[in-house]
Design a protein around this motif. Sequence first.
Motif, short mmCIF file in Angstrom:
data_model
loop_
_atom_site.label_atom_id
_atom_site.label_comp_id
_atom_site.label_asym_id
_atom_site.label_seq_id
_atom_site.Cartn_x
_atom_site.Cartn_y
_atom_site.Cartn_z
N PRO A 123 16.19 -6.71 10.34
CA PRO A 123 17.28 -5.83 10.91
C PRO A 123 17.76 -6.37 12.19
O PRO A 123 16.61 -6.66 12.87
N SER A 124 18.62 -6.16 12.97
CA SER A 124 19.08 -6.52 14.22
C SER A 124 18.63 -5.34 15.15
O SER A 124 18.72 -4.08 14.67
N PHE A 125 18.19 -5.49 16.20
CA PHE A 125 17.53 -4.63 17.15
C PHE A 125 18.39 -4.56 18.36
O PHE A 125 18.62 -5.74 18.97
N GLN A 126 18.72 -3.19 19.03
CA GLN A 126 19.38 -3.17 20.30
C GLN A 126 18.31 -2.90 21.32
O GLN A 126 18.37 -1.99 22.27
N GLU A 131 12.24 -5.40 26.76
CA GLU A 131 11.58 -4.67 25.97
C GLU A 131 10.98 -5.53 24.93
O GLU A 131 9.76 -5.34 24.36
N ILE A 132 11.79 -6.47 24.51
CA ILE A 132 11.17 -7.58 23.60
C ILE A 132 10.06 -8.30 24.02
O ILE A 132 8.86 -8.71 23.54
N LYS A 133 10.08 -8.74 25.36
CA LYS A 133 8.89 -9.38 26.27
C LYS A 133 7.74 -8.46 26.15
O LYS A 133 6.62 -8.83 25.98
N SER A 134 8.05 -7.12 26.30
CA SER A 134 6.88 -6.20 26.38
C SER A 134 6.26 -6.21 24.82
O SER A 134 5.09 -6.12 24.59
N ILE A 135 7.07 -6.30 23.90
CA ILE A 135 6.61 -6.38 22.58
C ILE A 135 5.47 -7.65 22.43
O ILE A 135 4.47 -7.47 21.83
N MET A 136 5.97 -8.81 22.95
CA MET A 136 5.35 -9.88 22.70
C MET A 136 4.02 -10.00 23.66
O MET A 136 3.06 -10.38 23.12
N ALA A 137 4.18 -9.23 24.69
CA ALA A 137 2.82 -9.05 25.40
C ALA A 137 1.88 -8.24 24.73
O ALA A 137 0.82 -8.46 24.57
N TYR A 138 2.32 -7.12 24.20
CA TYR A 138 1.57 -6.51 23.01
C TYR A 138 0.74 -7.17 22.02
O TYR A 138 -0.32 -7.25 21.84
N ILE A 139 1.67 -8.15 21.44
CA ILE A 139 1.34 -9.02 20.31
C ILE A 139 0.20 -10.03 20.96
O ILE A 139 -1.02 -10.45 20.13
N GLU A 140 0.54 -10.47 22.06
CA GLU A 140 -0.61 -11.47 22.64
C GLU A 140 -1.82 -10.78 22.94
O GLU A 140 -2.81 -11.38 22.61
N VAL A 141 -1.73 -9.69 23.41
CA VAL A 141 -3.15 -8.83 23.73
C VAL A 141 -3.71 -8.56 22.41
O VAL A 141 -4.81 -8.85 22.37
N GLU A 142 -3.08 -8.02 21.37
CA GLU A 142 -3.66 -7.69 20.12
C GLU A 142 -4.07 -8.94 19.52
O GLU A 142 -5.23 -8.89 18.85
N SER A 143 -3.38 -9.99 19.59
CA SER A 143 -3.97 -11.22 19.03
C SER A 143 -5.26 -11.61 19.58
O SER A 143 -6.17 -12.11 18.95
N GLY A 144 -5.54 -11.66 20.85
CA GLY A 144 -6.71 -11.72 21.44
C GLY A 144 -7.82 -10.67 21.10
O GLY A 144 -8.89 -11.36 20.90
N MET A 145 -7.65 -9.54 20.93
CA MET A 145 -8.37 -8.63 20.59
C MET A 145 -9.11 -8.74 19.13
O MET A 145 -10.17 -8.70 19.09
N GLY A 146 -8.18 -9.24 18.32
CA GLY A 146 -8.67 -9.64 17.04
C GLY A 146 -9.85 -10.68 17.22
O GLY A 146 -10.93 -10.44 16.35
N THR A 147 -9.80 -11.52 17.81
CA THR A 147 -10.53 -12.73 18.14
C THR A 147 -11.95 -11.97 18.80
O THR A 147 -12.93 -12.41 18.40
N MET A 148 -11.99 -11.27 19.77
CA MET A 148 -12.92 -10.78 20.39
C MET A 148 -13.68 -10.00 19.53
O MET A 148 -14.94 -9.99 19.51
N ALA A 149 -12.89 -9.10 18.86
CA ALA A 149 -13.63 -8.14 17.70
C ALA A 149 -14.57 -8.89 16.64
O ALA A 149 -15.64 -8.61 16.55
N VAL A 150 -13.81 -9.86 16.13
CA VAL A 150 -14.49 -10.91 15.11
C VAL A 150 -15.65 -11.54 15.65
O VAL A 150 -16.79 -11.74 14.94
N ALA A 151 -15.68 -12.04 17.02
CA ALA A 151 -16.54 -12.98 17.46
C ALA A 151 -17.73 -12.00 17.94
O ALA A 151 -18.78 -12.55 18.37
N GLY A 152 -17.53 -10.54 18.21
CA GLY A 152 -18.59 -9.96 18.55
C GLY A 152 -18.76 -9.89 20.21
O GLY A 152 -19.81 -9.76 20.47
#
Length: 157
Positions: A123-126, A131-152
């Motif tokens: 869907p298109s989003f208004q 706001e989209i850059k904030s979403i991408m910042a969230y995804i960037e942080v969460e992408s790194g967190m997954g790596t840190m959690a897996v690596a312990g």
Amino acid sequence: MGTLLLSAAGLIAIVPPAAAPSLATADSAQIQPLDSRQLAAAPTAIDSLTLTASIQGKSIFEANCAQCHAINEVVVGPALKDVHKRRSIAWLVPWVKNSSKVVASGDEYAVKLFNQYQKQQMPSFQLSAQEIKSIMAYIEVESGMGTMAVAGVVSLP
């Protein structure tokens, strides 16, 4: 994400995997500086602007994106881990605003995604570019967190 906030507040330390076992038994006076191999294995630091944007982006993501996307898993649409590494923000903003327009333009990557996910239209989003850059910042942080959690690499001081 909570781990990152605790780290920023100084309540826990994030250390590279090679240093984690020795940190539990060594006192702080015995901890050696990281060598180049350890530095290469360490997670990338997140600056405070990215962290702040990611906090805002999380609520926007949950309200608009989480029904179809997750960071590490395919839901209706693709997993978004490291999407900021695959596509530029200049590509992502128009995509989130109106993916069908990007597909109609003939963009090769957009057409591939559209076909790969059974021609399911996102869907298109208004949302504003910020706001989209904030979403991408969230995804960037969460992408790194997954790596840190897996690596312990998260360890209590």
